[in-house]
Design an enzyme around this catalytic site. Sequence first.
Site, short mmCIF file in Angstrom:
data_model
loop_
_atom_site.label_atom_id
_atom_site.label_comp_id
_atom_site.label_asym_id
_atom_site.label_seq_id
_atom_site.Cartn_x
_atom_site.Cartn_y
_atom_site.Cartn_z
N GLN A 108 0.86 -1.20 0.00
CA GLN A 108 0.00 0.00 0.00
C GLN A 108 0.88 1.24 0.00
OE1 GLN A 108 -3.36 -0.80 3.18
NE2 GLN A 108 -1.56 -2.03 3.66
N ASN A 109 2.20 1.05 0.10
CA ASN A 109 3.11 2.19 0.23
C ASN A 109 3.43 2.81 -1.13
OD1 ASN A 109 3.07 1.43 2.86
ND2 ASN A 109 5.11 0.51 2.87
N HIS A 126 -1.58 1.38 -4.08
CA HIS A 126 -1.95 2.80 -3.93
C HIS A 126 -1.08 3.73 -4.77
CE1 HIS A 126 -4.14 1.91 0.14
NE2 HIS A 126 -4.85 1.55 -0.92
N CYS A 134 -0.93 12.05 -16.37
CA CYS A 134 -1.45 13.25 -17.05
C CYS A 134 -2.94 13.39 -16.76
CB CYS A 134 -1.19 13.14 -18.55
SG CYS A 134 -1.89 14.53 -19.46
N THR A 217 0.85 -3.04 8.75
CA THR A 217 -0.37 -2.35 8.30
C THR A 217 -1.45 -2.46 9.36
OG1 THR A 217 -2.08 -2.20 6.59
CG2 THR A 217 -1.16 -4.40 6.98
P1 OAD Z 1 -1.38 2.84 9.20
O1 OAD Z 1 -0.77 4.11 9.67
O2 OAD Z 1 -2.86 2.75 9.22
O3 OAD Z 1 -0.81 1.63 10.05
C1 OAD Z 1 0.55 1.45 10.26
C2 OAD Z 1 0.77 0.13 10.97
O4 OAD Z 1 2.16 -0.09 11.09
C3 OAD Z 1 0.18 0.04 12.37
O5 OAD Z 1 -0.50 -1.19 12.50
C4 OAD Z 1 1.42 0.09 13.29
O6 OAD Z 1 1.23 -0.67 14.48
C5 OAD Z 1 2.44 -0.57 12.40
N1 OAD Z 1 3.85 -0.24 12.67
C6 OAD Z 1 4.39 0.91 13.14
N2 OAD Z 1 5.73 0.83 13.18
C7 OAD Z 1 6.05 -0.40 12.70
C8 OAD Z 1 7.29 -1.08 12.46
N3 OAD Z 1 8.46 -0.49 12.68
N4 OAD Z 1 7.24 -2.34 11.95
C9 OAD Z 1 6.04 -2.94 11.70
N5 OAD Z 1 4.86 -2.34 11.89
C10 OAD Z 1 4.85 -1.09 12.39
O7 OAD Z 1 -0.78 2.56 7.74
P2 OAD Z 1 -1.36 1.59 6.60
O8 OAD Z 1 -1.95 0.37 7.20
O9 OAD Z 1 -0.29 1.42 5.60
O10 OAD Z 1 -3.95 4.99 1.91
O11 OAD Z 1 -2.52 2.48 6.01
C11 OAD Z 1 -3.26 2.01 4.93
C12 OAD Z 1 -3.63 3.13 4.01
O12 OAD Z 1 -4.25 4.19 4.77
C13 OAD Z 1 -2.44 3.83 3.35
O13 OAD Z 1 -1.97 3.17 2.21
C14 OAD Z 1 -3.01 5.16 3.00
C15 OAD Z 1 -3.70 5.46 4.32
O14 OAD Z 1 -4.70 6.41 4.29
C16 OAD Z 1 -4.22 6.00 1.08
O15 OAD Z 1 -3.68 7.07 1.20
C17 OAD Z 1 -5.21 5.65 0.02
#
Ligand code: OAD
Length: 279
Positions: A108-109, A126, A134, A217
């Site tokens: 998702q990154n 994403h 464009c 995530t």
């Molecule tokens: P989140 O910010 O929702 O979640 C981050 C996760 O990483 C949490 O579960 C933390 O506990 C965990 N975490 C933190 N530090 C860590 C580490 N060092 N090692 C392992 N895990 C760790 O981020 P995402 O789940 O990626 O979408 O969010 C999903 C989507 O929401 C993103 O792609 C973005 C956002 O809005 C869009 O912008 C469309």
Amino acid sequence: METLQELVSRAATELIRRQPAAVFSGAGVSEESGIPTFRGDEGLWKRYSPALYGNIPGLALAYLIRPRKLAGFFQDILDTFLEASPNPGHLALAELYKMGLMGPVITQNIDDLHRLAGSPDVIELHGSLMRWRCLKCGSRKDVSREDLARIKEILSRPGTGRVALARIGRRHLPRCSKCKGSMRPDVVAFGESLPGQDYNRAVSEAQRCRLMLILGTSGIVYPAASIPIIAKRTGAVLVEINPEKGGLTEMADIFIQGTCGKVLPLLLAEAKRFAKEDS
Ligand code: OAD
């Protein structure tokens, strides 16, 4: 209760039995590269409301009512992105790929760090900051880190009000090589569809794999979070690595509480040890 080493050992055994595994990753994987997650204490969505900064109509409104904060938002993103490099977690995944134990990384990154670390098969659900689209003809083109650094520098000049932002948009953002139209980063904002081809490929990889690593995530943003659910339904074992439980943890067969930068190198070391014992 199993120790960390016992959990890692069990995960490595499953990995070897069910190779090649697929990966489903989120912002936590890049946290140890210095990129704050979205929902953590220092997270992007704690500093900028996603209702305003997470979708296109909101960004248009921010341009009208808070142009300086909007410039700061873009600057913040570019700042952390340009300073980040792959951490031991990203590098361990690339090494596991070389050993034939890992398949595609479904992420998702938008930070390009899996690829920079050497993972060759990355599905970006994403989108990516390194690719722009464009607004007129839909063509895509890759931009370089130097291009992004230049945009960041221009945004950091004093007095970035509405007029200045519009001028930056006209003069300094990448232009389409085909029709000279304005471009935007090819990333998915809230309310937008995921790139169809990438999502379809992620679904088929989820159906095909026999083990999926869920890394860093919160697992609460759909449709992306449906990928591990599909994998589970089609018989894959789920191994999650995260310091905290999240939306997918209940489904995980093995939950390893820890950071990816620490646990993935342990998993790699254990997989190497097993491979050596076998040879
Ligand atoms: P989140 O910010 O929702 O979640 C981050 C996760 O990483 C949490 O579960 C933390 O506990 C965990 N975490 C933190 N530090 C860590 C580490 N060092 N090692 C392992 N895990 C760790 O981020 P995402 O789940 O990626 O979408 O969010 C999903 C989507 O929401 C993103 O792609 C973005 C956002 O809005 C869009 O912008 C469309």
